[in-house]
Design an enzyme around this catalytic site. Structure first.
Site, short mmCIF file in Angstrom:
data_model
loop_
_atom_site.label_atom_id
_atom_site.label_comp_id
_atom_site.label_asym_id
_atom_site.label_seq_id
_atom_site.Cartn_x
_atom_site.Cartn_y
_atom_site.Cartn_z
N PRO A 16 43.20 15.01 -1.51
CA PRO A 16 43.12 15.44 0.01
C PRO A 16 41.62 15.69 0.32
O PRO A 16 40.94 16.27 -0.50
CB PRO A 16 44.05 16.44 -0.22
CG PRO A 16 44.30 17.24 -1.54
CD PRO A 16 44.10 15.83 -2.50
N ASN A 17 41.37 15.16 1.33
CA ASN A 17 40.01 15.58 2.18
C ASN A 17 39.18 14.82 1.58
O ASN A 17 37.85 14.77 2.28
CB ASN A 17 39.57 17.06 2.15
CG ASN A 17 40.63 17.95 2.78
OD1 ASN A 17 41.21 17.51 4.00
ND2 ASN A 17 41.28 19.00 2.19
N ARG A 22 30.85 15.53 6.30
CA ARG A 22 30.71 17.14 6.42
C ARG A 22 30.28 17.45 4.93
O ARG A 22 30.61 16.76 3.84
CB ARG A 22 31.92 17.73 6.52
CG ARG A 22 32.40 17.46 7.95
CD ARG A 22 33.94 18.49 8.09
NE ARG A 22 33.87 18.31 9.70
CZ ARG A 22 34.51 17.45 10.27
NH1 ARG A 22 34.72 15.86 9.65
NH2 ARG A 22 34.51 17.37 11.67
N TYR A 81 28.93 17.45 -1.69
CA TYR A 81 29.64 16.39 -2.09
C TYR A 81 28.74 15.22 -1.91
O TYR A 81 29.22 13.90 -2.26
CB TYR A 81 31.16 16.21 -1.43
CG TYR A 81 32.10 17.31 -1.46
CD1 TYR A 81 32.43 17.68 -2.76
CD2 TYR A 81 32.40 18.30 -0.41
CE1 TYR A 81 33.36 18.66 -3.28
CE2 TYR A 81 33.42 19.40 -0.85
CZ TYR A 81 33.63 19.42 -2.21
OH TYR A 81 34.53 20.60 -2.41
N ASN A 96 40.54 11.52 -9.01
CA ASN A 96 39.98 12.71 -8.38
C ASN A 96 40.95 13.61 -7.47
O ASN A 96 41.44 13.32 -6.45
CB ASN A 96 38.81 12.40 -7.54
CG ASN A 96 38.16 13.55 -7.03
OD1 ASN A 96 38.86 14.79 -7.25
ND2 ASN A 96 36.96 13.81 -6.34
N ALA A 153 41.71 18.93 -4.46
CA ALA A 153 42.35 20.53 -4.52
C ALA A 153 43.39 20.35 -5.34
O ALA A 153 43.65 21.47 -6.06
CB ALA A 153 42.30 21.15 -3.26
N GLU A 182 40.03 11.87 -15.36
CA GLU A 182 39.90 12.75 -14.27
C GLU A 182 38.45 12.80 -13.88
O GLU A 182 37.57 13.12 -14.68
CB GLU A 182 40.51 14.21 -14.81
CG GLU A 182 40.24 15.27 -13.31
CD GLU A 182 40.60 16.57 -13.87
OE1 GLU A 182 41.49 16.79 -14.73
OE2 GLU A 182 40.06 17.70 -13.24
N HIS A 210 35.25 14.31 -11.01
CA HIS A 210 35.01 15.24 -9.66
C HIS A 210 33.64 14.94 -9.19
O HIS A 210 32.79 14.71 -10.04
CB HIS A 210 34.83 16.63 -10.10
CG HIS A 210 36.56 16.89 -10.34
ND1 HIS A 210 37.53 17.12 -9.34
CD2 HIS A 210 37.16 17.25 -11.47
CE1 HIS A 210 38.64 17.53 -10.13
NE2 HIS A 210 38.45 17.36 -11.18
N ARG A 247 31.19 26.14 -9.70
CA ARG A 247 31.51 26.67 -8.42
C ARG A 247 32.42 27.75 -8.38
O ARG A 247 32.18 28.64 -9.59
CB ARG A 247 32.16 25.44 -7.80
CG ARG A 247 31.10 24.25 -7.68
CD ARG A 247 31.79 22.99 -6.96
NE ARG A 247 32.08 23.46 -5.47
CZ ARG A 247 32.83 22.94 -4.52
NH1 ARG A 247 33.15 21.75 -4.95
NH2 ARG A 247 33.07 23.25 -3.27
O1 CA2 Z 1 34.10 17.89 -6.74
C1 CA2 Z 1 35.09 17.09 -6.37
O2 CA2 Z 1 35.39 16.03 -6.40
C2 CA2 Z 1 36.46 17.97 -5.91
O3 CA2 Z 1 37.64 17.30 -6.53
C3 CA2 Z 1 36.51 17.81 -4.41
C4 CA2 Z 1 37.47 18.76 -4.02
C5 CA2 Z 1 37.52 20.30 -4.40
O4 CA2 Z 1 38.55 20.85 -3.82
C6 CA2 Z 1 37.57 20.19 -5.68
O5 CA2 Z 1 37.54 21.50 -6.52
C7 CA2 Z 1 36.60 19.45 -6.59
C8 CA2 Z 1 37.42 18.82 -2.42
C9 CA2 Z 1 37.53 17.67 -1.84
C10 CA2 Z 1 37.01 17.81 -0.13
O6 CA2 Z 1 36.17 16.85 0.03
C11 CA2 Z 1 35.38 17.05 1.18
C12 CA2 Z 1 34.59 16.07 1.54
C13 CA2 Z 1 33.81 16.18 2.92
C14 CA2 Z 1 33.84 17.46 3.57
C15 CA2 Z 1 34.76 18.19 3.11
C16 CA2 Z 1 35.51 18.14 2.07
#
Ligand code: CA2
Length: 162
Positions: free
Chosen positions: A17-18, A25, A30, A81, A84, A105, A107, A114
């Site tokens: 997700p996201n 953003r 990221y 990946n 969340a 896996e 990230h 973090r």
């Molecule tokens: O670092 C990673 O790849 C994560 O899997 C990214 C997740 C986070 O919840 C994990 O703890 C670590 C969040 C992905 C959200 O991606 C966004 C990208 C751009 C703007 C907002 C969120």
């Protein structure tokens, strides 16, 4: 049905997700790459290695579970990946354990540097390993790792835990 050495290898790539928001953003956390840029890099690397990638992004846990179940018979390994869902999803963990394909896996950010809640992964125990903190390179390193694991498995070479 399992493939033998020399047959075509397909790897399922799952983005949670996201991750569709990448590049638009939070570039400080990221990076500036979009998901499409990352996917292009994965397709190029797959071509170089001599395999293909089937790529799915979803914001829905059940869709990711369906994709993992659907990997049986169409993919030899999984790069994921879980975003969340890493920190919450027993459903994704159970699906990965059920299909039992070599899985890595990844990230983008270093989840161990973090917030404390990000350090725990429900997914890691059912994977071969975790690559975290290298931005887009996490995916490229992860694809190399899955490719190598599948090749070893097909040729009967023992893994690190055996
Ligand atoms: O670092 C990673 O790849 C994560 O899997 C990214 C997740 C986070 O919840 C994990 O703890 C670590 C969040 C992905 C959200 O991606 C966004 C990208 C751009 C703007 C907002 C969120």
């Amino acid at each position: 049905m399992h493939k033998s050495v020399g047959e075509h290898m397909n790897i399922l790539v799952l983005h949670g997700p996201n991750l569709n928001l990448l590049g638009t953003r939070e570039p400080g956390i990221y990076g500036v790459d979009t998901l499409e840029t990352i996917n292009e890099g994965l397709r190029d690397l797959a071509q170089e290695l001599g395999c293909t990638v089937a790529i799915v992004q979803s914001n829905h846990e059940g869709t990711l579970v369906d994709a993992i179940q659907g990997a049986l018979g169409m993919a030899e390994g999984i790069l994921i990946n879980p975003a969340a869902y890493t920190h919450t999803s027993i459903a994704i963990r159970d699906a990965l354990a059920a299909v039992s394909l070599p899985t890595v896996e990844v990230h983008l950010s270093n989840i161990h540097r973090r917030e404390e809640f990000r350090s725990h992964s429900f997914i890691a125990p059912v994977t071969e390993g975790q690559i975290t903190g290298f931005g887009r390179d996490s995916y490229l390193l992860g694809l190399r790792a899955v490719f190598s694991l599948v090749k070893k498995r097909l040729s009967g070479e023992p893994g690190c835990d055996t």
